[in-house]
Design a protein around this motif. Structure first.
Motif, PDB file in Angstrom:
ATOM      1  N   GLN A   3       0.834  -1.196   0.000  1.00  0.00           N
ATOM      2  CA  GLN A   3       0.000   0.000   0.000  1.00  0.00           C
ATOM      3  C   GLN A   3       0.877   1.258   0.000  1.00  0.00           C
ATOM      4  OE1 GLN A   3      -2.519   0.184   3.415  1.00  0.00           O
ATOM      5  NE2 GLN A   3      -4.320   0.379   2.121  1.00  0.00           N
ATOM      6  N   SER A   7       0.966   4.180  -2.855  1.00  0.00           N
ATOM      7  CA  SER A   7       0.719   5.598  -2.614  1.00  0.00           C
ATOM      8  C   SER A   7       1.919   6.417  -3.077  1.00  0.00           C
ATOM      9  CB  SER A   7       0.397   5.843  -1.147  1.00  0.00           C
ATOM     10  OG  SER A   7       1.560   6.109  -0.410  1.00  0.00           O
ATOM     11  N   ALA A  10       1.567   6.793  -6.838  1.00  0.00           N
ATOM     12  CA  ALA A  10       0.548   7.776  -7.196  1.00  0.00           C
ATOM     13  C   ALA A  10       1.114   9.190  -7.108  1.00  0.00           C
ATOM     14  CB  ALA A  10      -0.653   7.637  -6.272  1.00  0.00           C
ATOM     15  N   LYS A 222      28.883  -3.764  10.995  1.00  0.00           N
ATOM     16  CA  LYS A 222      27.559  -4.382  11.066  1.00  0.00           C
ATOM     17  C   LYS A 222      26.563  -3.452  11.773  1.00  0.00           C
ATOM     18  CE  LYS A 222      25.132  -8.400  12.977  1.00  0.00           C
ATOM     19  NZ  LYS A 222      25.268  -9.570  13.851  1.00  0.00           N
ATOM     20  N   HIS A 223      26.993  -2.852  12.845  1.00  0.00           N
ATOM     21  CA  HIS A 223      26.032  -2.103  13.656  1.00  0.00           C
ATOM     22  C   HIS A 223      26.058  -0.595  13.391  1.00  0.00           C
ATOM     23  CE1 HIS A 223      24.609  -5.422  16.188  1.00  0.00           C
ATOM     24  NE2 HIS A 223      25.831  -5.898  16.071  1.00  0.00           N
ATOM     25  N   ARG A 226      25.321   0.530   9.711  1.00  0.00           N
ATOM     26  CA  ARG A 226      23.930   0.345   9.301  1.00  0.00           C
ATOM     27  C   ARG A 226      23.031   1.434   9.875  1.00  0.00           C
ATOM     28  NH1 ARG A 226      20.505  -5.233   9.460  1.00  0.00           N
ATOM     29  NH2 ARG A 226      18.466  -4.302   9.108  1.00  0.00           N
ATOM     30  N   ASN A 227      23.276   1.783  11.122  1.00  0.00           N
ATOM     31  CA  ASN A 227      22.495   2.870  11.706  1.00  0.00           C
ATOM     32  C   ASN A 227      22.825   4.212  11.071  1.00  0.00           C
ATOM     33  OD1 ASN A 227      20.736   2.193  14.255  1.00  0.00           O
ATOM     34  ND2 ASN A 227      22.479   0.803  14.279  1.00  0.00           N
ATOM     35  N   ILE A 300      16.902  -1.160   5.683  1.00  0.00           N
ATOM     36  CA  ILE A 300      17.897  -0.887   6.717  1.00  0.00           C
ATOM     37  C   ILE A 300      17.253  -0.792   8.086  1.00  0.00           C
ATOM     38  CG2 ILE A 300      19.556   0.819   7.554  1.00  0.00           C
ATOM     39  CD1 ILE A 300      19.990   1.615   4.622  1.00  0.00           C
ATOM     40  N   PRO A 302      14.187  -1.514  10.543  1.00  0.00           N
ATOM     41  CA  PRO A 302      12.945  -2.270  10.761  1.00  0.00           C
ATOM     42  C   PRO A 302      11.807  -1.413  11.295  1.00  0.00           C
ATOM     43  CG  PRO A 302      14.541  -2.733  12.486  1.00  0.00           C
ATOM     44  CD  PRO A 302      15.251  -1.963  11.427  1.00  0.00           C
ATOM     45  N   ARG A 303      12.154  -0.321  11.985  1.00  0.00           N
ATOM     46  CA  ARG A 303      11.095   0.513  12.542  1.00  0.00           C
ATOM     47  C   ARG A 303      10.238   1.079  11.426  1.00  0.00           C
ATOM     48  NH1 ARG A 303      15.302   3.876  16.007  1.00  0.00           N
ATOM     49  NH2 ARG A 303      16.400   3.466  14.073  1.00  0.00           N
ATOM     50  N   ARG A 305       9.957  -0.284   8.454  1.00  0.00           N
ATOM     51  CA  ARG A 305       9.285  -1.425   7.835  1.00  0.00           C
ATOM     52  C   ARG A 305       7.985  -1.739   8.564  1.00  0.00           C
ATOM     53  NH1 ARG A 305      13.833  -4.469   7.294  1.00  0.00           N
ATOM     54  NH2 ARG A 305      13.485  -5.872   9.030  1.00  0.00           N
ATOM     55  N   ARG A 306       8.088  -1.824   9.880  1.00  0.00           N
ATOM     56  CA  ARG A 306       6.901  -2.206  10.645  1.00  0.00           C
ATOM     57  C   ARG A 306       5.828  -1.127  10.563  1.00  0.00           C
ATOM     58  NH1 ARG A 306       7.978  -7.010  14.287  1.00  0.00           N
ATOM     59  NH2 ARG A 306       9.540  -7.900  12.919  1.00  0.00           N
ATOM     60  N   ARG A 307       6.235   0.109  10.561  1.00  0.00           N
ATOM     61  CA  ARG A 307       5.269   1.193  10.503  1.00  0.00           C
ATOM     62  C   ARG A 307       4.570   1.165   9.153  1.00  0.00           C
ATOM     63  NH1 ARG A 307       8.216   6.237  11.003  1.00  0.00           N
ATOM     64  NH2 ARG A 307       9.371   5.107  12.593  1.00  0.00           N
ATOM     65  N   GLY A 308       5.368   0.936   8.109  1.00  0.00           N
ATOM     66  CA  GLY A 308       4.818   0.892   6.753  1.00  0.00           C
ATOM     67  C   GLY A 308       3.758  -0.183   6.626  1.00  0.00           C
ATOM     68  N   GLN A 311       1.696  -2.101  11.243  1.00  0.00           N
ATOM     69  CA  GLN A 311       1.901  -2.936  12.431  1.00  0.00           C
ATOM     70  C   GLN A 311       0.995  -4.153  12.452  1.00  0.00           C
ATOM     71  OE1 GLN A 311       1.919  -0.262  15.821  1.00  0.00           O
ATOM     72  NE2 GLN A 311       4.082   0.136  15.497  1.00  0.00           N
TER      73      GLN A 311
END
Lengths: 311, 678
Positions: A3, A7, A10, A222-223, A226-227, A300, A302-303, A305-308, A311
């Motif tokens: 979704q 958007s 569009a 790695k850490h 990435r951040n 990169i 996940p926060r 990703r989950r929001r998109g 949830q």
């Protein structure tokens, strides 16, 4: 997630339509008559010129021209060049690979150099690599491409005779334009990665990682990287767009084939259909890059990703 | 043979732009296997850097071990090659941190971060380690551990994250666990749970714990032995019970006097330590505590007192240890023989109305106040609402100090801002002197700003660093009065003296002051225009214990002198008890209990209040298992139906799940919203 992509697409469409309309308006308001640049008014009768205007629809009112223009575009008709009268679409498509190749090569250089220098310069702040990184950053953002391009030609073609100064056949011709263009992006990316790495290195979780006994390399790449990439990716996306725009100059400097070159020529000739075709192409690539940037955010972080996904 | 941890004459230098400074000087202490030692100290005492040095984490910061030894089980750490130190970290020594939310990498799952720790020290199949991780999470009391392994740090609550952090620390089977303020960022009920877990793990796994804390209550509950640090040196150390009851260093007794406990009578002035802890760059010579010490003599100013044997395993670094010990004993004797509750204090505990004999008028009143924040929404996403404040009615009488307590997320700060109309409510009314406070921005609203002032939590974040303090304090005078520049300057001078600063300091800038002094500046600004009402929102929470006591005293003095009415919001229960006439307890946007201060502490009627009180470390009720709140505060996005506390309540029934309890009177001026008031 789907979704969110829908958007985005569009709103991308709006961007493309908007930029096309803008170009149309600019050309409409521009002084000068495209017909006069097609023919020599001293040798052609006014009737012929008037006929040509009629033929091209140049004498119709603004809104009518705009509507016809978008109507044609919907049916895939981008019109013909005013100069060579060849169809616009094939003319551009023919040049697209060369320009995309150049943009991709310079983006690769910019990202690789930017990250490879940015990370160690943040980790060893004040060290030798940090110094080198700051020099790259400074030169990258302060040297215009036409200048660094000419400099490269002077050194590697004229003096050392290692590389061809012009043309677009073979890999050897790609090296210098990609370097000149990539250097600009590398400059900004180095600074961004360095700053963003420094910020993340100060985060409490880095102490946790070290307290766990992780190898420093793992901690850094790695850490922390990435951040640190989350803010840097936005900039990288913008830089790729800038490099695409930069091909207009660099293709001319190195006499390369490409969309940028066509655009430069078309602007000089007030060749509206060609300019519009190139803008259409550029807008699509730009929108595509932005979409990629958004997707890589999600990859990169996940926060996001989950929001998109709601949830 | 294991000998635990041995720290001997450890000195740590830090490199700063201003040159090399010594953060920790020659500190020594031991931790035996299975022992809990607390490092107690205020900001700048060097407790955190000392604990980091034990794992050589100072290597990555600007610190450097400049002298002394650190030995774990006989092995020297200070000179160990890097790769061997790395083998120690996370395996033999593990560490947990103050802010669990910030201590995990936000972009990896909990599971992958735990497994990664194990893989740093041994080769094993990932699936085996994964299973071990699940077991560890289960061990530390995390429900649904399989699911948690796949979750990201942002998806867990603070308490859960700290448990996960402990699980990760346990993964290497450490001999020593270093816990740096592990519960400071957590709510008090969750703090109690975490401390209990740590204690239980220590018992069953036989590891040693080095607990770093500023909270003497936590130290009292957890420690076998206590090491008190002041300005980078050990002031005193010894068995916990003895150090806390019979201190031999004036700093320790000062700290104990500053800490608010149930034994201190409400409204009484606290015996605070003067001044504030020194910064690294301006360490006093001789005994570093001498500028703040009542016993200081020339000897203290000239030479550093050695850490000397005081008998029965105790050490203190003081030239006047015997006098200090005698003084502390006398003070505690005097406190013990005072009558239980003296008459004026009893009166202070009652609402002002009762003292005057006639009802004193209501100054500020909230009627069914609600504040809902919409979040989310947009393209195809569900719109949700945070019920920050959800139907609160209360009234504050003229001259009264009303305390508001509750865990984070209870809505207490939002309620405070609504009362001042710094935010507009979703529903309900705020009456000021019987009149409705007009909508924000109107003329009337702006006029009332003069009467309603606020003191913030962060004294540095709420002043413009480019203004000098004279300008900062004079600004409200410029808005609300017609004083000339000279008159304003005079008034600012008065105000500065009133809050215990010097009137000649007007031209200094905020960064030149310590945290406590800045809070005094914030207070001066708030009282500059003679307000009638002051909202103190966590006004002392960010301050060191010794400084907190000074500010509490100052606030009480000003209240008495100026006849202020105030709302005092804090999560520290003892502070609120000390300063307030009445206390309201909030939970998830609702007021659940209102009572006179002493009454609330003596006879809490709501199970939540009871749970809060029994969570205070070192309180008489602490560790009383019958009244602890289970789990953590639910999300204000979808609060539980019925009584909002039923999900954590030890005595909840079906009725609580179905029906929301109304306020019932359980005593004079004491109401609680519970079906089964205690």
């Amino acid at each position: 997630m789907l979704q969110a992509i829908a958007s985005r697409l569009a709103s991308s469409l709006l961007v493309i339509v908007g930029s096309l309309a803008l170009v149309f308006c600019i050309f409409y308001l521009l002084p000068g008559d495209p017909v006069l640049s097609m023919v020599d008014p001293t040798s052609v009768s006014p009737e012929v010129i008037e006929n040509l205007r009629e033929q091209l629809g140049l004498n119709r009112p603004f809104h009518e021209r705009l509507l016809t223009y978008f109507g044609d575009m919907l049916t895939g008709d981008f019109g013909r060049s005013l100069v060579g009268s060849e169809p616009v679409l094939p003319k551009i498509l023919h040049q697209v690979p060369a320009t995309l190749l150049l943009t991709a090569a310079s983006s690769l250089i910019a990202i690789v150099v930017g990250v490879a220098l940015g990370v160690p310069s943040a980790v060893r702040k004040g060290g030798l690599i940090d110094f080198a990184a700051r020099i790259v950053g400074l030169f990258g953002i302060s040297m215009p491409t036409f200048w660094s391009g000419i400099l490269l030609i002077l050194i590697f073609s004229v003096q050392l005779k290692w590389l061809p100064a012009m043309g677009s056949d073979g890999w050897a011709t790609l090296v210098m334009p990609a370097l000149a263009l990539g250097f600009v992006g590398a400059g900004s990316i180095v600074r961004m990665v360095r700053g963003s790495m420094l910020e993340v290195l100060g985060e409490p979780f880095v102490t946790t990682l070290r307290a766990k006994g992780l190898r420093e390399r793992l901690v850094q790449y790695k850490h922390v990287l990435r951040n640190a990439l989350i803010p840097a990716v936005t900039l990288i996306g913008m830089q790729i767009g800038d490099m695409l725009a930069g091909t207009v100059i660099i293709e001319t400097v190195f006499s390369r084939q490409g969309v940028g070159r066509i655009l430069a020529d078309a602007i000089m000739a007030k060749d509206l259909p060609v300019v519009q075709g190139v803008v259409f192409f550029t807008a699509i690539v730009y929108v595509g890059i932005n979409l990629l940037v958004d997707l890589s955010y999600a990859a990169i972080d996940p926060r996001i990703r989950r929001r998109g996904a709601g949830q | 043979m294991k000998t635990g941890l041995e720290v001997k004459e450890l000195t740590i230098d830090v490199h700063t732009p201003r040159g090399t400074l010594t953060a920790v000087s020659e500190i020594s202490f031991d931790i035996a296997p299975g022992e809990t030692v607390c490092l107690v100290g205020e900001s700048g005492s060097g407790k955190t850097i000392a604990s980091k040095a034990i794992m050589r984490l100072t290597d990555y910061e600007n610190g450097r071990i400049a002298g002394g030894h650190i030995r774990l089980g006989g092995q020297s750490i200070e000179s160990l090659p890097d790769h061997l130190v790395r083998g120690l970290r996370g395996r033999r020594i593990a560490m947990i941190f103050q802010e669990p939310m910030a201590a995990f990498d936000p972009v990896f799952t909990i599971g992958s971060q735990i497994v990664e720790t194990m893989r740093a020290h041994r080769r094993e199949k990932k699936s085996v380690l994964q299973q071990e991780g699940v077991e560890l999470l289960r061990r530390v009391g995390i429900p649904e551990p399989e699911l948690r392994m796949k979750q990201y740090p942002g998806e867990l609550s603070g308490g859960m994250l700290q448990r996960a952090m402990i699980a990760m620390a346990l993964s290497g089977g450490p001999e020593l666990l270093i816990a740096d303020e592990p519960t400071t960022a957590l709510d008090v009920t969750v703090q109690a749970q975490i401390l209990e877990l740590l204690d239980e793990l220590k018992e069953s796994l036989g590891m040693s714990i080095l607990l770093i804390t500023h909270d003497l209550g936590v130290a009292a509950q957890m420690a076998d032995r206590i090491v008190v640090l002041y300005a980078g040196r050990v002031a005193e150390q010894g068995p916990a019970a003895e150090v806390l009851t019979a201190p031999r260093h004036p700093y320790t007794s000062g700290l104990l006097n500053s800490a608010l406990t149930q034994d201190i009578r409400r409204g009484e002035r606290l015996r605070a330590i003067e001044g504030s802890p020194p910064g690294l760059a301006d360490m006093p010579g001789g005994c570093r505590f001498h500028p703040r010490c009542a016993y200081a003599s020339d000897r203290c100013r000239e030479s550093v007192p050695p850490l000397s044997d005081q008998g029965s395993g105790r050490l203190a670094a003081c030239w006047h240890a015997d006098e200090a010990a005698a003084g502390a004993a006398a003070a505690s004797f005097a406190a013990a023989v005072q009558p239980e509750v003296s008459r004026p204090l009893l009166q202070a505990a009652l609402p002002v109305a009762a003292i005057n004999g006639k009802a004193s008028p209501i100054l500020l009143e909230a009627q069914n106040l609600k504040k809902h924040y919409p979040i989310g929404g947009g393209w195809g996403r569900r719109k949700r609402v945070i019920h920050a404040v959800d139907g609160v009615s209360l009234s504050i009488a003229e001259g009264e100090t009303f305390g508001l307590v509750g865990e984070s997320g209870s809505g207490k700060s939002t309620l405070g801002r609504l009362l001042l109309q710094l935010e507009s409510q979703t529903e309900g009314r705020v009456l000021y002197g019987g009149e409705e406070l007009s909508p924000q921005g109107s003329r009337r609203w702006r006029e009332t700003r003069r009467d309603l002032q606020i003191i913030h939590q962060d004294p540095y974040g709420t002043v413009d660093p480019r203004w000098n303090i004279g300008e900062i304090i004079a600004e409200p005078l410029g808005v609300h009065t017609k004083l000339t520049a000279a008159e304003r300057r005079g008034r600012v001078g008065e105000l500065l003296e009133q809050v215990g600063l010097q009137s000649s300091w007007q031209d200094r800038y905020p960064h030149e002051f310590s945290g406590g002094q800045r809070q005094r500046i914030g207070i001066a600004r708030a009282i500059a225009v003679n307000p009638r009402f002051i909202l103190a929102d966590e006004a002392v929470s960010a301050l060191d214990v010794s400084v907190q006591a000074q500010i509490v005293n100052l606030l009480q003095d000003l209240q008495r002198q100026l006849g202020l009415t105030s709302l005092f919001i804090a999560h520290g229960l003892q502070v609120v008890r000390h300063i307030s006439n009445r206390i309201g307890v909030m939970y998830l946007g609702k007021l659940v209990e209102v009572a006179p201060s002493e009454e609330l502490f003596r006879r809490p009627a709501h199970p939540y209040t009871r749970a809060l009180l029994s969570s205070i470390p070192g309180s008489p009720q602490a560790g009383n298992e019958t009244f602890t709140a289970k789990g953590e505060i639910p999300s204000p996005m979808n609060p539980p139906a019925g009584c909002r506390f039923h999900t954590r309540c030890p005595i909840a029934t079906d009725l609580c799940r179905r029906a929301e309890p109304a306020f019932v009177s359980v005593g004079s001026g004491h109401t609680a919203a519970c079906h089964y008031p205690l």
